[in-house]
Design a protein around this motif. Structure first.
Motif, PDB file in Angstrom:
ATOM      1  N   THR A 120       0.823  -1.208   0.000  1.00 30.10           N
ATOM      2  CA  THR A 120       0.000   0.000   0.000  1.00 30.10           C
ATOM      3  C   THR A 120       0.855   1.255   0.000  1.00 30.10           C
ATOM      4  N   SER A 133       0.688   3.889  -3.039  1.00 30.50           N
ATOM      5  CA  SER A 133       0.342   5.265  -2.707  1.00 30.50           C
ATOM      6  C   SER A 133       1.406   6.235  -3.204  1.00 30.50           C
ATOM      7  N   LEU A 137       1.001   9.109  -5.991  1.00 27.09           N
ATOM      8  CA  LEU A 137       1.399  10.487  -5.729  1.00 27.09           C
ATOM      9  C   LEU A 137       2.216  11.045  -6.879  1.00 27.09           C
ATOM     10  N   PRO A 159      -2.758  14.759  -4.294  1.00 26.90           N
ATOM     11  CA  PRO A 159      -3.463  14.013  -3.237  1.00 26.90           C
ATOM     12  C   PRO A 159      -4.462  13.002  -3.789  1.00 26.90           C
ATOM     13  N   MET A 160      -5.077  13.340  -4.921  1.00 26.49           N
ATOM     14  CA  MET A 160      -6.027  12.400  -5.520  1.00 26.49           C
ATOM     15  C   MET A 160      -5.302  11.145  -5.998  1.00 26.49           C
ATOM     16  N   ALA A 190      -2.449   9.943  -4.772  1.00 34.64           N
ATOM     17  CA  ALA A 190      -2.019   9.194  -3.596  1.00 34.64           C
ATOM     18  C   ALA A 190      -3.189   8.421  -2.992  1.00 34.64           C
ATOM     19  N   PHE A 191      -4.345   9.047  -2.929  1.00 40.73           N
ATOM     20  CA  PHE A 191      -5.529   8.368  -2.395  1.00 40.73           C
ATOM     21  C   PHE A 191      -5.951   7.206  -3.285  1.00 40.73           C
ATOM     22  N   ALA A 192      -5.875   7.404  -4.591  1.00 41.09           N
ATOM     23  CA  ALA A 192      -6.229   6.321  -5.516  1.00 41.09           C
ATOM     24  C   ALA A 192      -5.266   5.145  -5.372  1.00 41.09           C
ATOM     25  N   LEU A 241      -3.544   4.347  -2.695  1.00 37.23           N
ATOM     26  CA  LEU A 241      -3.821   3.735  -1.406  1.00 37.23           C
ATOM     27  C   LEU A 241      -5.067   2.854  -1.479  1.00 37.23           C
ATOM     28  N   THR A 242      -6.099   3.345  -2.137  1.00 31.49           N
ATOM     29  CA  THR A 242      -7.341   2.579  -2.274  1.00 31.49           C
ATOM     30  C   THR A 242      -7.125   1.312  -3.094  1.00 31.49           C
TER      31      THR A 242
END
Length: 58
Positions: free
Chosen positions: A9, A13, A17, A38-39, A41-43, A45-46
């Motif tokens: 993860t 992430s 990023l 940030p979008m 990195a969040f994607a 991570l998800t």
């Protein structure tokens, strides 16, 4: 499995990023990079969390 999960993860992430920074900068300059980093990195991570969950709960 916990250390492998955290490593995957974190890697996804970080990749998200950098892809968000690069893609956002190419599309809209510095403001795009600030918005898409940030979008991304969040994607990442998800995706990392979903991938491990799909492997551990068949």
């Amino acid at each position: 499995m916990g250390k492998i999960h955290n490593a995957i993860t974190t890697i996804l992430s970080t990749v998200g990023l950098f892809v968000g920074l690069w893609g956002g900068y190419d599309i809209a300059g510095i403001l795009g990079a600030i918005t898409f980093a940030p979008m991304g990195a969040f994607a990442g991570l998800t995706i990392g969390m979903l991938h491990i969950r799909l492997l551990t709960f068949p």
